[in-house]
Design a protein around this motif. Structure first.
Motif, mmCIF file in Angstrom:
data_model
loop_
_atom_site.group_PDB
_atom_site.id
_atom_site.type_symbol
_atom_site.label_atom_id
_atom_site.label_comp_id
_atom_site.label_asym_id
_atom_site.label_seq_id
_atom_site.Cartn_x
_atom_site.Cartn_y
_atom_site.Cartn_z
ATOM 1 N N UNK A 94 53.879 81.474 114.384
ATOM 2 C CA UNK A 94 53.844 81.847 112.969
ATOM 3 C C UNK A 94 54.413 80.735 112.102
ATOM 4 N N UNK A 95 55.493 80.114 112.561
ATOM 5 C CA UNK A 95 56.097 79.028 111.809
ATOM 6 C C UNK A 95 55.129 77.854 111.703
ATOM 7 N N UNK A 96 54.444 77.527 112.798
ATOM 8 C CA UNK A 96 53.479 76.433 112.772
ATOM 9 C C UNK A 96 52.342 76.753 111.803
ATOM 10 N N UNK A 97 51.859 77.993 111.850
ATOM 11 C CA UNK A 97 50.781 78.396 110.946
ATOM 12 C C UNK A 97 51.238 78.333 109.496
ATOM 13 N N UNK A 98 52.428 78.851 109.216
ATOM 14 C CA UNK A 98 52.936 78.824 107.847
ATOM 15 C C UNK A 98 53.213 77.393 107.390
ATOM 16 N N UNK A 99 53.671 76.546 108.291
ATOM 17 C CA UNK A 99 53.888 75.137 107.941
ATOM 18 C C UNK A 99 52.561 74.472 107.588
ATOM 19 N N UNK A 100 51.520 74.775 108.355
ATOM 20 C CA UNK A 100 50.198 74.219 108.049
ATOM 21 C C UNK A 100 49.690 74.735 106.705
ATOM 22 N N UNK A 101 49.890 76.016 106.437
ATOM 23 C CA UNK A 101 49.486 76.577 105.142
ATOM 24 C C UNK A 101 50.228 75.897 104.002
ATOM 25 N N UNK A 102 51.546 75.740 104.185
ATOM 26 C CA UNK A 102 52.349 75.090 103.147
ATOM 27 C C UNK A 102 51.878 73.658 102.927
ATOM 28 N N UNK A 103 51.594 72.966 104.013
ATOM 29 C CA UNK A 103 51.120 71.589 103.886
ATOM 30 C C UNK A 103 49.781 71.546 103.153
ATOM 31 N N UNK A 104 48.882 72.479 103.499
ATOM 32 C CA UNK A 104 47.582 72.537 102.823
ATOM 33 C C UNK A 104 47.752 72.850 101.349
ATOM 34 N N UNK A 105 48.586 73.811 101.039
ATOM 35 C CA UNK A 105 48.812 74.163 99.635
ATOM 36 C C UNK A 105 49.468 73.007 98.883
ATOM 37 N N UNK A 106 50.369 72.306 99.542
ATOM 38 C CA UNK A 106 50.998 71.143 98.916
ATOM 39 C C UNK A 106 49.955 70.062 98.642
ATOM 40 N N UNK A 107 49.049 69.850 99.597
ATOM 41 C CA UNK A 107 47.978 68.875 99.385
ATOM 42 C C UNK A 107 47.089 69.291 98.221
ATOM 43 N N UNK A 108 46.768 70.577 98.141
ATOM 44 C CA UNK A 108 45.943 71.085 97.038
ATOM 45 C C UNK A 108 46.651 70.845 95.711
ATOM 46 N N UNK A 109 47.940 71.192 95.660
ATOM 47 C CA UNK A 109 48.694 70.984 94.420
ATOM 48 C C UNK A 109 48.771 69.507 94.072
#
Length: 164
Positions: A94-109
């Motif tokens: 879950x942490x890896x998945x959430x880290x990937x989501x955060x990274x993707x959202x950060x890239x989008x922002x």
């Protein structure tokens, strides 16, 4: 004299045979007492051996009981460990998945902020506002379906946005 010495030796023989009988009787009594004492000593020895055997048997029983309790405790602890390991594995995933989501959202922002740096800034995390815009403009920016300018525009999405 010979007769008296014969008589005296005869009386000694009578006394000796009487003494021998008494001596034999005394020796028989001593032998019986010794045999009785040996029997009693052997009986006590057997009792001590039996008592020692009983104590060892009780100790074996107690040690087996303690061993069973220790094994049960080990099994319970192993089960708890397995459960915690499984939970940790899920949490790591879950942490890896959430880290990937955060990274993707950060890239989008970063992409949005990098391309729209001309007058667009972030007011709160996830909310962008254009400088000099009114509230109506803000609502239309956040909801492009209400804005006729965006109705004919194609919607573009990055491939990594569609993973989630």
């Amino acid at each position: 004299m010979a007769s008296s010495s014969g008589n005296s030796s005869g009386s000694q023989l009578l006394q000796n045979s009487g003494s021998e009988g008494d001596l034999q009787h005394v020796m028989d009594q001593r032998k019986r007492k010794r045999m009785q004492s040996n029997r009693e000593s052997a009986r006590r020895s057997r009792m001590r051996k039996q008592q020692h055997l009983d104590e060892l048997t009780a100790q074996v029983t107690q040690l087996r009981k303690e061993n069973g309790q220790i094994l049960t405790s080990i099994n319970i602890t192993t089960q708890h460990y397995t459960n915690v390991e499984a939970e940790n594995s899920v949490l790591r995933a879950q942490m890896a998945e959430l880290s990937q989501r955060l990274e993707s959202l950060t890239e989008i922002l970063n992409y949005i902020n990098g391309n729209n740096n001309n007058g667009v800034f972030e007011t709160e995390p996830g909310q962008l506002l254009q400088t000099g815009s009114t509230a109506a403009d803000h609502n239309s920016f956040m909801n492009p379906w209400n804005n006729s300018l965006y109705s004919n525009q194609p919607i573009m999405a990055a491939a990594d946005m569609l993973q989630y």
